[in-house]
Scaffold this motif. Sequence first.
Motif, PDB file in Angstrom:
ATOM      1  N   GLY A   1       0.812  -1.212   0.000  1.00 39.34           N
ATOM      2  CA  GLY A   1       0.000   0.000   0.000  1.00 39.34           C
ATOM      3  C   GLY A   1       0.841   1.256   0.000  1.00 39.34           C
ATOM      4  N   LYS A   2       1.915   1.255   0.778  1.00 39.94           N
ATOM      5  CA  LYS A   2       2.806   2.415   0.847  1.00 39.94           C
ATOM      6  C   LYS A   2       3.444   2.694  -0.506  1.00 39.94           C
ATOM      7  CE  LYS A   2       6.949   3.994   3.355  1.00 39.94           C
ATOM      8  NZ  LYS A   2       7.879   4.013   2.207  1.00 39.94           N
ATOM      9  N   LEU A   3       3.930   1.648  -1.168  1.00 40.04           N
ATOM     10  CA  LEU A   3       4.592   1.835  -2.456  1.00 40.04           C
ATOM     11  C   LEU A   3       3.602   2.228  -3.549  1.00 40.04           C
ATOM     12  CD1 LEU A   3       7.136  -1.124  -2.309  1.00 40.04           C
ATOM     13  CD2 LEU A   3       7.590   1.313  -1.988  1.00 40.04           C
ATOM     14  N   LEU A   4       2.387   1.693  -3.483  1.00 41.42           N
ATOM     15  CA  LEU A   4       1.367   2.099  -4.453  1.00 41.42           C
ATOM     16  C   LEU A   4       1.135   3.608  -4.358  1.00 41.42           C
ATOM     17  CD1 LEU A   4      -0.888   1.534  -6.517  1.00 41.42           C
ATOM     18  CD2 LEU A   4      -2.402   1.016  -4.589  1.00 41.42           C
ATOM     19  N   SER A   5       1.037   4.130  -3.147  1.00 41.78           N
ATOM     20  CA  SER A   5       0.828   5.565  -2.949  1.00 41.78           C
ATOM     21  C   SER A   5       2.011   6.383  -3.461  1.00 41.78           C
ATOM     22  CB  SER A   5       0.598   5.869  -1.465  1.00 41.78           C
ATOM     23  OG  SER A   5      -0.552   5.218  -0.987  1.00 41.78           O
ATOM     24  N   GLU A   6       3.220   5.841  -3.302  1.00 40.40           N
ATOM     25  CA  GLU A   6       4.415   6.566  -3.722  1.00 40.40           C
ATOM     26  C   GLU A   6       4.607   6.538  -5.235  1.00 40.40           C
ATOM     27  OE1 GLU A   6       7.715   4.908  -1.637  1.00 40.40           O
ATOM     28  OE2 GLU A   6       7.086   5.672   0.325  1.00 40.40           O
ATOM     29  N   TYR A   7       4.288   5.405  -5.860  1.00 40.05           N
ATOM     30  CA  TYR A   7       4.590   5.222  -7.275  1.00 40.05           C
ATOM     31  C   TYR A   7       3.509   5.763  -8.214  1.00 40.05           C
ATOM     32  CZ  TYR A   7       8.216   1.910  -5.711  1.00 40.05           C
ATOM     33  OH  TYR A   7       9.297   1.318  -5.130  1.00 40.05           O
ATOM     34  N   PHE A   8       2.257   5.823  -7.739  1.00 35.90           N
ATOM     35  CA  PHE A   8       1.159   6.178  -8.635  1.00 35.90           C
ATOM     36  C   PHE A   8       0.314   7.312  -8.066  1.00 35.90           C
ATOM     37  CE2 PHE A   8       2.106   1.721  -9.466  1.00 35.90           C
ATOM     38  CZ  PHE A   8       2.263   1.730 -10.843  1.00 35.90           C
ATOM     39  N   SER A   9      -0.147   8.140  -8.965  1.00 36.15           N
ATOM     40  CA  SER A   9      -1.118   9.162  -8.591  1.00 36.15           C
ATOM     41  C   SER A   9      -2.500   8.570  -8.823  1.00 36.15           C
ATOM     42  CB  SER A   9      -0.917  10.418  -9.452  1.00 36.15           C
ATOM     43  OG  SER A   9      -1.916  11.373  -9.184  1.00 36.15           O
ATOM     44  N   SER A  10      -3.104   8.071  -7.755  1.00 34.66           N
ATOM     45  CA  SER A  10      -4.381   7.376  -7.889  1.00 34.66           C
ATOM     46  C   SER A  10      -5.283   7.717  -6.717  1.00 34.66           C
ATOM     47  CB  SER A  10      -4.152   5.860  -7.935  1.00 34.66           C
ATOM     48  OG  SER A  10      -5.393   5.171  -7.957  1.00 34.66           O
ATOM     49  N   PRO A  11      -6.581   7.888  -6.976  1.00 34.95           N
ATOM     50  CA  PRO A  11      -7.532   8.135  -5.887  1.00 34.95           C
ATOM     51  C   PRO A  11      -7.926   6.865  -5.138  1.00 34.95           C
ATOM     52  CG  PRO A  11      -8.697   8.111  -7.971  1.00 34.95           C
ATOM     53  CD  PRO A  11      -7.235   7.964  -8.306  1.00 34.95           C
ATOM     54  N   LEU A  12      -7.376   5.704  -5.518  1.00 29.17           N
ATOM     55  CA  LEU A  12      -7.737   4.456  -4.856  1.00 29.17           C
ATOM     56  C   LEU A  12      -7.432   4.532  -3.358  1.00 29.17           C
ATOM     57  CD1 LEU A  12      -6.411   1.797  -7.397  1.00 29.17           C
ATOM     58  CD2 LEU A  12      -8.804   2.205  -6.812  1.00 29.17           C
ATOM     59  N   HIS A  13      -8.406   4.168  -2.558  1.00 30.60           N
ATOM     60  CA  HIS A  13      -8.223   4.099  -1.115  1.00 30.60           C
ATOM     61  C   HIS A  13      -7.637   2.723  -0.783  1.00 30.60           C
ATOM     62  CE1 HIS A  13     -10.660   7.752  -0.295  1.00 30.60           C
ATOM     63  NE2 HIS A  13     -11.204   7.408  -1.451  1.00 30.60           N
ATOM     64  N   ILE A  14      -6.551   2.713  -0.051  1.00 23.35           N
ATOM     65  CA  ILE A  14      -5.841   1.474   0.274  1.00 23.35           C
ATOM     66  C   ILE A  14      -6.290   1.018   1.652  1.00 23.35           C
ATOM     67  CG2 ILE A  14      -3.593   0.429   0.618  1.00 23.35           C
ATOM     68  CD1 ILE A  14      -2.535   2.806  -1.186  1.00 23.35           C
ATOM     69  N   LEU A  15      -6.909  -0.167   1.704  1.00 16.46           N
ATOM     70  CA  LEU A  15      -7.472  -0.668   2.948  1.00 16.46           C
ATOM     71  C   LEU A  15      -6.966  -2.089   3.200  1.00 16.46           C
ATOM     72  CD1 LEU A  15     -11.078   0.689   2.375  1.00 16.46           C
ATOM     73  CD2 LEU A  15      -9.359   1.630   3.918  1.00 16.46           C
ATOM     74  N   PRO A  16      -6.640  -2.423   4.458  1.00 19.23           N
ATOM     75  CA  PRO A  16      -5.982  -3.695   4.746  1.00 19.23           C
ATOM     76  C   PRO A  16      -6.911  -4.896   4.923  1.00 19.23           C
ATOM     77  CG  PRO A  16      -6.034  -2.350   6.713  1.00 19.23           C
ATOM     78  CD  PRO A  16      -6.627  -1.521   5.625  1.00 19.23           C
ATOM     79  N   THR A  17      -8.216  -4.661   5.149  1.00 24.42           N
ATOM     80  CA  THR A  17      -9.132  -5.784   5.368  1.00 24.42           C
ATOM     81  C   THR A  17     -10.416  -5.593   4.581  1.00 24.42           C
ATOM     82  OG1 THR A  17     -10.242  -4.768   7.275  1.00 24.42           O
ATOM     83  CG2 THR A  17      -8.246  -6.068   7.716  1.00 24.42           C
ATOM     84  N   ALA A  18     -11.087  -6.710   4.295  1.00 33.29           N
ATOM     85  CA  ALA A  18     -12.359  -6.648   3.572  1.00 33.29           C
ATOM     86  C   ALA A  18     -13.415  -5.906   4.390  1.00 33.29           C
ATOM     87  CB  ALA A  18     -12.833  -8.056   3.238  1.00 33.29           C
ATOM     88  N   SER A  19     -13.391  -6.059   5.713  1.00 30.28           N
ATOM     89  CA  SER A  19     -14.376  -5.372   6.557  1.00 30.28           C
ATOM     90  C   SER A  19     -14.208  -3.854   6.471  1.00 30.28           C
ATOM     91  CB  SER A  19     -14.258  -5.838   8.004  1.00 30.28           C
ATOM     92  OG  SER A  19     -12.990  -5.530   8.541  1.00 30.28           O
ATOM     93  N   GLU A  20     -12.982  -3.382   6.321  1.00 31.63           N
ATOM     94  CA  GLU A  20     -12.754  -1.944   6.197  1.00 31.63           C
ATOM     95  C   GLU A  20     -13.234  -1.423   4.848  1.00 31.63           C
ATOM     96  OE1 GLU A  20      -9.139  -0.214   8.189  1.00 31.63           O
ATOM     97  OE2 GLU A  20      -8.574  -2.332   8.205  1.00 31.63           O
ATOM     98  N   ILE A  21     -13.143  -2.246   3.806  1.00 27.85           N
ATOM     99  CA  ILE A  21     -13.716  -1.839   2.522  1.00 27.85           C
ATOM    100  C   ILE A  21     -15.233  -1.727   2.649  1.00 27.85           C
ATOM    101  CG2 ILE A  21     -14.192  -2.624   0.158  1.00 27.85           C
ATOM    102  CD1 ILE A  21     -11.371  -3.464  -0.121  1.00 27.85           C
ATOM    103  N   THR A  22     -15.845  -2.666   3.360  1.00 21.48           N
ATOM    104  CA  THR A  22     -17.286  -2.610   3.597  1.00 21.48           C
ATOM    105  C   THR A  22     -17.657  -1.330   4.342  1.00 21.48           C
ATOM    106  OG1 THR A  22     -17.510  -5.017   3.650  1.00 21.48           O
ATOM    107  CG2 THR A  22     -19.233  -3.737   4.741  1.00 21.48           C
TER     108      THR A  22
END
Length: 230
Positions: free
Chosen positions: A163-184
């Motif tokens: 998740g950390k590297l995704l945020s650093e490498y890409f300009s994206s509005p995607l919210h990075i969440l560690p569990t399925a319950s948090e996505i819910t």
Amino acid sequence: METSILYKIRKKAGKIIENQLLKTGRVLDVRYWESADMIEIDLHLPTADMQSWNQIPYIKLCVDDFTFRDYTPFGWDADIATCSLLIDADHDGPGSRWAKSLRTGDTIHYLKMESTRQAPHPTDFVVGLGDASSLGHLLALQQLTMPKARFDGAVLLPNPNCGKLLSEYFSSPLHILPTASEITEWLLKQGYCTAHTWFYLIGNDHFVSELRRLLKSLGHHNIRVKGFWS
């Protein structure tokens, strides 16, 4: 003995046919995301018609003898026929082993490139939801959504380094969440318009099924699904 000979004959014949059907490309670069089990691969595919990629494409790559895996380019430049892949290598399989073996300058072979039959809605809001296996697909969906402000989404990434590297490498509005319950929980807070929001669910079967069930319970029916089944 006879079985062994017949196997060798079939394998040799299959290899000849396979070589006649396969197209080639070249590896421009391979980047390992540190402690993230993700491999980023840049390819040059000189015969690919990337100008026609108005839907999310996939490439059926040859990862071993008579073994193919489908991967989604997450970004591409049609003018120079280059594209990039993100491969989740957090498991032992032919695709992961193939990705880990690649080096800059290697020749790769692929059978075909086709559309996944997924394209962002031309005017409504677009929301992508996926897991680590679908990260490339989500980024391709983002690339095809114009203007960029129409795109939102979330991705399930239990590995914090990924998740950390995704945020650093890409300009994206995607919210990075560690569990399925948090996505819910995140989805429940968004209040997306049911009439003018389209959801694109990508990932393993259980993950996709649960999200689809939740969205329908919230009154959403504009749902598209692409499974990377385990």
